[in-house]
Design a protein around this motif. Structure first.
Motif, PDB file in Angstrom:
ATOM      1  N   ARG A 271       0.822  -1.216   0.000  1.00 42.66           N
ATOM      2  CA  ARG A 271       0.000   0.000   0.000  1.00 42.66           C
ATOM      3  C   ARG A 271       0.852   1.260   0.000  1.00 42.66           C
ATOM      4  N   GLU A 272       1.939   1.221   0.755  1.00 47.85           N
ATOM      5  CA  GLU A 272       2.809   2.398   0.865  1.00 47.85           C
ATOM      6  C   GLU A 272       3.432   2.744  -0.487  1.00 47.85           C
ATOM      7  N   ASN A 273       3.822   1.750  -1.241  1.00 50.59           N
ATOM      8  CA  ASN A 273       4.405   1.983  -2.564  1.00 50.59           C
ATOM      9  C   ASN A 273       3.401   2.699  -3.469  1.00 50.59           C
TER      10      ASN A 273
ATOM     11  N   GLU B 291       9.660   9.617 -12.713  1.00 53.43           N
ATOM     12  CA  GLU B 291      10.703   9.027 -11.872  1.00 53.43           C
ATOM     13  C   GLU B 291      10.456   7.537 -11.629  1.00 53.43           C
ATOM     14  N   TRP B 292       9.308   7.029 -12.061  1.00 55.08           N
ATOM     15  CA  TRP B 292       8.909   5.657 -11.768  1.00 55.08           C
ATOM     16  C   TRP B 292       9.047   4.757 -12.983  1.00 55.08           C
ATOM     17  N   ILE B 293       9.361   3.506 -12.733  1.00 56.81           N
ATOM     18  CA  ILE B 293       9.339   2.463 -13.754  1.00 56.81           C
ATOM     19  C   ILE B 293       8.034   1.702 -13.575  1.00 56.81           C
ATOM     20  N   PHE B 294       7.333   1.493 -14.671  1.00 57.63           N
ATOM     21  CA  PHE B 294       6.082   0.742 -14.645  1.00 57.63           C
ATOM     22  C   PHE B 294       6.331  -0.668 -15.146  1.00 57.63           C
ATOM     23  N   ALA B 295       6.000  -1.636 -14.330  1.00 55.54           N
ATOM     24  CA  ALA B 295       6.048  -3.044 -14.744  1.00 55.54           C
ATOM     25  C   ALA B 295       4.616  -3.399 -15.120  1.00 55.54           C
ATOM     26  N   GLN B 296       4.386  -3.658 -16.397  1.00 54.77           N
ATOM     27  CA  GLN B 296       3.018  -3.854 -16.869  1.00 54.77           C
ATOM     28  C   GLN B 296       2.716  -5.305 -17.186  1.00 54.77           C
ATOM     29  N   GLY B 297       1.527  -5.691 -16.794  1.00 53.71           N
ATOM     30  CA  GLY B 297       0.977  -6.964 -17.225  1.00 53.71           C
ATOM     31  C   GLY B 297       0.174  -6.730 -18.494  1.00 53.71           C
TER      32      GLY B 297
ATOM     33  N   LEU C 269       3.708  -7.687 -10.809  1.00 57.57           N
ATOM     34  CA  LEU C 269       3.859  -7.394  -9.378  1.00 57.57           C
ATOM     35  C   LEU C 269       5.241  -7.785  -8.861  1.00 57.57           C
ATOM     36  N   THR C 270       5.713  -8.950  -9.280  1.00 57.81           N
ATOM     37  CA  THR C 270       7.011  -9.443  -8.810  1.00 57.81           C
ATOM     38  C   THR C 270       8.158  -8.618  -9.361  1.00 57.81           C
ATOM     39  N   TRP C 271       8.095  -8.256 -10.641  1.00 61.11           N
ATOM     40  CA  TRP C 271       9.184  -7.481 -11.244  1.00 61.11           C
ATOM     41  C   TRP C 271       9.271  -6.093 -10.595  1.00 61.11           C
TER      42      TRP C 271
ATOM     43  N   GLN D 180      12.380  -2.462  -7.114  1.00 61.65           N
ATOM     44  CA  GLN D 180      12.410  -1.518  -6.006  1.00 61.65           C
ATOM     45  C   GLN D 180      13.258  -2.030  -4.842  1.00 61.65           C
ATOM     46  N   HIS D 181      13.051  -3.271  -4.461  1.00 64.79           N
ATOM     47  CA  HIS D 181      13.717  -3.779  -3.261  1.00 64.79           C
ATOM     48  C   HIS D 181      15.176  -4.173  -3.492  1.00 64.79           C
ATOM     49  N   SER D 182      15.539  -4.508  -4.697  1.00 66.91           N
ATOM     50  CA  SER D 182      16.936  -4.867  -4.948  1.00 66.91           C
ATOM     51  C   SER D 182      17.836  -3.637  -5.022  1.00 66.91           C
ATOM     52  N   THR D 183      17.244  -2.455  -5.136  1.00 69.52           N
ATOM     53  CA  THR D 183      18.045  -1.230  -5.217  1.00 69.52           C
ATOM     54  C   THR D 183      17.827  -0.301  -4.036  1.00 69.52           C
ATOM     55  N   GLN D 184      17.070  -0.730  -3.039  1.00 71.69           N
ATOM     56  CA  GLN D 184      16.720   0.186  -1.952  1.00 71.69           C
ATOM     57  C   GLN D 184      17.915   0.676  -1.152  1.00 71.69           C
ATOM     58  N   ASN D 185      19.022  -0.047  -1.164  1.00 71.58           N
ATOM     59  CA  ASN D 185      20.213   0.394  -0.432  1.00 71.58           C
ATOM     60  C   ASN D 185      21.243   1.067  -1.335  1.00 71.58           C
ATOM     61  N   ASP D 186      20.909   1.262  -2.612  1.00 74.58           N
ATOM     62  CA  ASP D 186      21.795   1.941  -3.554  1.00 74.58           C
ATOM     63  C   ASP D 186      21.704   3.452  -3.348  1.00 74.58           C
ATOM     64  N   SER D 187      22.662   4.164  -3.920  1.00 74.15           N
ATOM     65  CA  SER D 187      22.621   5.623  -3.815  1.00 74.15           C
ATOM     66  C   SER D 187      21.477   6.215  -4.637  1.00 74.15           C
ATOM     67  N   HIS D 188      21.025   5.506  -5.662  1.00 73.19           N
ATOM     68  CA  HIS D 188      19.881   5.946  -6.475  1.00 73.19           C
ATOM     69  C   HIS D 188      18.883   4.799  -6.582  1.00 73.19           C
ATOM     70  N   PRO D 189      18.082   4.587  -5.535  1.00 66.32           N
ATOM     71  CA  PRO D 189      17.122   3.477  -5.581  1.00 66.32           C
ATOM     72  C   PRO D 189      16.081   3.681  -6.682  1.00 66.32           C
ATOM     73  N   VAL D 190      15.659   2.589  -7.259  1.00 65.39           N
ATOM     74  CA  VAL D 190      14.656   2.606  -8.314  1.00 65.39           C
ATOM     75  C   VAL D 190      13.269   2.702  -7.690  1.00 65.39           C
ATOM     76  N   LYS D 191      12.428   3.530  -8.277  1.00 63.11           N
ATOM     77  CA  LYS D 191      11.021   3.582  -7.899  1.00 63.11           C
ATOM     78  C   LYS D 191      10.272   2.780  -8.958  1.00 63.11           C
TER      79      LYS D 191
END
Length: 98
Positions: free
Chosen positions: A3-5, A20-26, A39-41, A46-57
């Motif tokens: 929900r927060e995302n 600023e966002w990447i859309f993963a589309q079905g 949903l998984t992609w 988002q979660h694989s880059t959350q600790n990077d200097s430029h996290p992906v939205k």
């Protein structure tokens, strides 16, 4: 997707920052593998880059109308088991962003 995302995306969208966002589309067929992949992609990006200097939205955008998500029994079962909000308000679709 959590929900927060979706909340953060809608804030950015309202403030003109949706680019600023990447859309993963079905696909619009709305079968289980399409929905799950989107949903998984988005979650992975988002979660694989959350600790990077430029996290992906990233956010999943389902091209299936919200009202049609439960028409496929496998989707209904998966969504019910994932404890999504009623009416699938946690999911961003083309027919209902809020």
């Amino acid at each position: 997707m959590d929900r927060e995302n979706k909340r953060q995306f809608l804030i950015d969208w309202q403030n003109g920052r949706s680019s600023e966002w990447i859309f993963a589309q079905g696909n619009e067929g709305g079968d289980l593998d399409s929905m799950t992949s989107a949903l998984t992609w988005a979650y992975h990006l988002q979660h694989s880059t959350q600790n990077d200097s430029h996290p992906v939205k990233a956010i999943a955008l389902l091209q299936t109308p919200t009202a049609a998500l439960d028409l496929r029994p496998e989707n209904k079962l998966a969504l019910d088991n994932s404890k999504m909000s009623s009416g699938h308000s946690d999911i961003l679709t083309l027919t209902r962003a809020l």
